[in-house]
Structure formats: structure tokens, C-alpha cells
Design a protein around this motif. Sequence first.
Motif, PDB file in Angstrom:
ATOM      1  N   UNK A 199       2.582   7.462  -6.127  1.00  0.00           N
ATOM      2  CA  UNK A 199       1.438   8.120  -6.770  1.00  0.00           C
ATOM      3  C   UNK A 199       0.662   7.164  -7.680  1.00  0.00           C
ATOM      4  N   UNK A 200       0.409   5.974  -7.150  1.00  0.00           N
ATOM      5  CA  UNK A 200      -0.391   5.003  -7.893  1.00  0.00           C
ATOM      6  C   UNK A 200       0.410   4.058  -8.757  1.00  0.00           C
ATOM      7  N   UNK A 201       1.750   4.227  -8.810  1.00  0.00           N
ATOM      8  CA  UNK A 201       2.603   3.333  -9.601  1.00  0.00           C
ATOM      9  C   UNK A 201       3.559   2.602  -8.662  1.00  0.00           C
ATOM     10  N   UNK A 202       3.363   1.284  -8.573  1.00  0.00           N
ATOM     11  CA  UNK A 202       4.123   0.466  -7.631  1.00  0.00           C
ATOM     12  C   UNK A 202       5.628   0.588  -7.855  1.00  0.00           C
TER      13      UNK A 202
ATOM     14  N   UNK B 126       0.807  -1.219   0.000  1.00  0.00           N
ATOM     15  CA  UNK B 126       0.000   0.000   0.000  1.00  0.00           C
ATOM     16  C   UNK B 126       0.833   1.259   0.000  1.00  0.00           C
ATOM     17  N   UNK B 127       1.871   1.272   0.812  1.00  0.00           N
ATOM     18  CA  UNK B 127       2.717   2.466   0.891  1.00  0.00           C
ATOM     19  C   UNK B 127       3.565   2.643  -0.375  1.00  0.00           C
ATOM     20  N   UNK B 128       3.933   1.525  -1.029  1.00  0.00           N
ATOM     21  CA  UNK B 128       4.640   1.642  -2.304  1.00  0.00           C
ATOM     22  C   UNK B 128       3.740   2.307  -3.347  1.00  0.00           C
TER      23      UNK B 128
END
Length: 458
Positions: free
Chosen positions: A265-268, A258-260
Motif C-alpha cells: 500500500x505504497x510502503x516498500x 512495483x509489486x512490493x
Amino acid sequence: MSWYSILPPLIAIVVVFWRKEVILALILALISSEFLLVITGETQSIFVTFINSIERIIGVVTSSGNSRILIFSIVIGALLAFIRESGGVSATVQKLMNIGVAQSKKQVGLLTMFTGTAVFIESNMSVLTAGIVSRGLFDKFKMSRARLAYIIDSTSAPVCILILLNGWGAYVLGLLSNYDLEQSAVSILWGSVAFNFYAIIALLIVLYTIVFDKVHGPMKVAESELKQEQLEVDSGPQASKARFMLAPLGTLIFGMVGFMYWTGNGELAHGSGSKSVLYATILACTVAYFLLLKERQFTHHQLVDIGFKGMGELLPLVSIVLLSLTLGASLKELGTGVFVAQLVGAYLPIYLIVPAIFLTGAIVSFTTGTSWGTFAILIPIGVPLIQTLGLPPSLVIGAILSGGVFGDHCSPISDTTAVSALASGCDLLTHVKTQLPYALTGGALALAGYLLVSMILL
């Protein structure tokens, strides 16, 4: 850059194997590096070497990324203590055995490797998760912590550099994006996976060790000593509830993902590994605290004592991580990595260039204790070779990445080696000594692979 820039890491490595004291070795290497920086300068006196060493440590600590790594290394001690003292480890071991997924050495080893592979987002998280899950199981089946340290260390970085949908991939992609090449940086990076021979071979050797239950060299000695000395395995506090381990561990894994996403900004792949691993660890620690408090397993004061005791147990390893990061920063300014990289001769036959790049990457990583730093040093050297000599881009990049991971696995001054020892509860020098034959075997096979492919393609 001059030959003497290689002296500090050599001092560290000699002292490590001679005196068996990692912290002393790192301190001496740091002081010698700072001394060389002073005598090659123009204005400072040699008497400020000690002051400069202290200031170098301060500089490393004031870096936000390094601070997060150090705080994480301390906080994880509290989390491990909560899980251990709650009886959650013993309960989880019993649960896994009852459902039939951990009833033999082979199954335990495969579970450990699978856990490390599944958490491919960040190497430290992969190591910690697999280590936490498997400690009790390895003790139960009387397998040494050295074997556990080897399996998780030789699974995490190879998996991260092969799957690439993580911070490792984003980092290398950022380095490659600075150059104009015929192929896109993304296609070159993904093409390098097939040529990352050491990472592939390392995983295959781990799988061989697990499936055939074979250990060799110092690892075999460690296993024999365990069977002779540890007739009864201490499984820790009495089993309580598996959720005391599984809930914090689940929070750690899903929190990391989740924190990644959040930091990216939505890109792992663009997420911050240092931020995510710290935030997830603190969140997991908080969950463990409130869960144990709610279940009335411990009082607030008992949990505080347990947490600080766990942090204190890791202070020696945290000191090693701090000194490793500091030495790396000092060696970067001294130019050690660049000097080693320049040892690749300009007049080598073309089919020897890629094997030489792999060996150079291994030496740079071994002497500096950092694979990422090796990538940063060698990619700017490798890309011009691609452009001027027409070498296959993915082959060159694969050799650089492969050499960086190989050298890091061999290095006693690597911070990731220290984290692997931390996660498995194994002595650091024991981990280095027992893993080295496996890493050298993988490195030799990878070198032979690069030589063979170069003779075919070039």
C-alpha cells in the motif's frame, strides 16, 4: 520440550553427508519428526505416522505463502529456459565484455556482487538476478558454478538483513513491536546493523574472494577440477540479441519493486515478498514469451515445450524446497527450535550471554533450515533478557539476526540454500560443501567479535 526433538534434523544432516541424497534425508527426517509427535501424543497410533507426514505436506502446500514460493520455484524454470534457449545469455556476455565491465575474473565477481546488492528488496530475487546475469560470465572465465553459488548466497541474505528497507526489516520490526522497551523498535532494529557481525564479515569475505581471486578448501578443488575437465566452455545457444535476456530481467527487477510497493500500500518495507516475487516472475516470463514470439525466434509450440522443459529441470530442487518447508513446520510443532534455544544456560556469566545467543541462533537455524523461523523463536527469548539484565537491545537483536543468517548459510536443509543452487546451476551438495568453510570462518570471527564487545560493554 525434550532432547529427542533434536533427532530429526540430526538424521537429515547425517544422511545428507553420508548418502549424498538430500531428498531422502528430508523424507526420513520428516517421518521421524512425525513419529515423535505421534508417540508423544495420547490418542493416535504409530501406524498413522506415514499418513501424518503426507498431511503435513498438504498443510504446507495449502498455506498461501508457501504455495507462492513453490509456484515461483517452478515458473522461474520456464523463465531461465526462455532466456537460455533464446541466445540472450551469450549475447549479453558478449555485450558486457565489449563495453569493458566484464573483462576479467575480478570485474565479473564485482558485477555479480553489485547485482546481488542492488536487488536488496528480497533475498530470493537478489540470488536469482545475480545468478542469471553471471552464469554465462562465470563459464566464460572458467570459474566454477560453486563459486557463483557462494557469492550470490553470501551476498543476498547479509545485504537484506543489513539494509532492512525490505520484507526482512518489516518482519523483524513486527516481532519487536510486540514488546515495551525504552527505545523504539525502529531505533533498536537500525542500531542492530552495526552489531550484525556475521553479515558484515560474510560480505567482506566475499569481497576478498573476488578482489584477490582466492579460493580455499573444497572450493579450490572444484575450481581445479573445472580447469582440468572443462577445457572448452559451452556457452549455450548461439548469441542472438541481448534484449532477450535484459528485457525479462529488467521486468523481473522493476516488477518486484512495483509489486512490493503495491502489496505494501505504497510502503516498500511493508510489501509481501512472496506475492511480489511470484507476480514479478510470471510477468517476466510473459514478457520473454511475447518478445520471442514477436521476434519470430520460436513458434508458440516451441516456446511451450521450452517452458515446460525448464520447469521439469527444476522439479528436484522444487521438491527439496517443499520438503524443507514441511520439515520446518513439523519441527516447529515438535519444539526443536525452542528446545535448542533453552540450552542457553540461566547461570552464564553476563559477558557470555550474547555470544551464547549468537551460537543458539546458529544452531536453531542450522537444524531447522530457516533464518526467519529462528528470529521468531529467539526474539521472544532475547527481549526478556534485555529487560531483566539490562543488556544493550541492539547488541542482542544483532546477535540473533547474525546467528540466524550464519546457521542458514551452513544448513543443507535450508530452502534458501536450495534456491541459491538453483540460481547458479550448481549441485546443491557441492554448494553446501564449498560454502561451509567460508561460513564457518565468518561465524568464528563473529563469535569472537561478540565476546570482545560483550567484555567491553557489559
